[in-house]
Design an enzyme around this catalytic site. Structure first.
Site: not given
Ligand SMILES: Cc1cc2nc3c(=O)[nH]c(=O)nc-3n(C[C@H](O)[C@H](O)[C@H](O)COP(=O)(O)OP(=O)(O)OC[C@H]3O[C@@H](n4cnc5c(N)ncnc54)[C@H](O)[C@@H]3O)c2cc1C
Length: 246
Positions: A102-103, A200
């Site tokens: 929603e915006s 999560r």
């Molecule tokens: C407990 C917890 C604490 C966290 N704390 C923080 C925090 O303090 N600060 C913060 O900024 N974030 C935080 N995060 C977010 C975390 O860093 C991830 O951004 C988030 O969990 C999404 O995960 P993901 O990138 O694996 O998922 P998605 O974006 O859905 O990506 C899925 C998979 O695709 C691949 N992928 C996606 N994009 C790329 C890319 N650009 N290059 C290479 N491979 C890629 C990877 O294998 C990745 O696992 C936290 C997450 C969790 C679960």
């Protein structure tokens, strides 16, 4: 969508989240159908009924050996209503997810705010990376409730004051806190949902533990309930293999 008349804009407070499965095309048979093209070519979608034990075994094999793509040929759309701070974490999940929220530019934001329930652990003990959450005292719960509600009410009054003076919604919304509820549609497939759930939710069967914020976990748990009903064999294989997305 029409905005609520001003007299109805009384702040309300919630400690829960909404997750509705609004649309889906998802079943265990989608996984089997996609996987079996490797060996059988084109075939009927109704694969599951032919040999349930073999089907279960195949899904488990795909999960265990991380053959992930057969888990992508399905779709689930959820309507989610949760605080903005949950959405901020949610939208970090970039792959296999589509979002529409929603915006705050095109509509007047409704005064629904998050206040943790009595069962929400309030106190963090330990250092970053190695901590646990423990219950708060009754006084801490009362303090959280009172201070959150007071500041939400004040912020929303200021928002309304600016709107009444003709300030644009997109400018006035800056005073609203991240405890404000927002809503969105989020569409995913089983593979992207499993990746989300692995990060999560906390679960005794997880071989790679994660420590999510409780509020996004509440959303994850509700999505998982819907998904488990749609794809029970895939869900069971996810649990059996340590809740690691293939
Ligand atoms: C407990 C917890 C604490 C966290 N704390 C923080 C925090 O303090 N600060 C913060 O900024 N974030 C935080 N995060 C977010 C975390 O860093 C991830 O951004 C988030 O969990 C999404 O995960 P993901 O990138 O694996 O998922 P998605 O974006 O859905 O990506 C899925 C998979 O695709 C691949 N992928 C996606 N994009 C790329 C890319 N650009 N290059 C290479 N491979 C890629 C990877 O294998 C990745 O696992 C936290 C997450 C969790 C679960």
């Amino acid at each position: 969508m029409t905005d609520t008349p001003a007299e109805d804009l009384k702040p309300s407070f919630r400690s829960d989240v909404t997750v509705e499965l609004v649309k889906h095309s998802a079943g265990d048979s989608d996984v089997l159908w996609a996987a079996r093209v490797s060996t059988a070519g084109e075939q009927s979608l109704d694969e599951l009924s032919k040999d349930p034990e073999r089907s279960k075994g195949l899904i488990n094999f795909l999960m265990r050996d991380r053959h992930g793509s057969p888990f992508e040929h399905n779709s689930m759309t959820f309507f989610i209503s949760a605080p903005i701070f949950v959405f901020r974490e949610f939208m970090r999940h970039r792959v296999g997810w589509s979002y529409n929220e929603e915006s705050g530019r095109y509509r007047e934001l409704q005064p629904v705010f998050y206040v943790p329930g009595a069962d929400r652990k309030l106190v963090q003990e330990g250092r970053p990376g190695k901590y646990v959450f423990v219950e708060g005292t009754e006084e801490q719960h009362k303090l959280v409730e009172r201070t959150m509600e007071d500041s939400y009410i004040q912020a929303y009054e200021k928002y309304q004051e600016m709107l009444a003076a003709g300030v644009a919604r997109e400018v006035a919304r800056a005073v609203l806190p991240v405890g404000l509820f927002s809503s969105m549609y989020a569409t995913c497939n089983a593979r992207s949902l499993m990746h989300f759930l692995g990060l999560r939710t906390q679960h005794e069967l997880a071989t790679v533990p994660s420590f999510p914020q409780r509020e996004i976990e509440m959303v994850g748990e509700k999505m998982e309930e819907h998904w488990a009903r749609l794809m029970p064999l895939t869900h069971a294989a996810f649990n059996k293999n340590g809740r690691v997305a293939p």
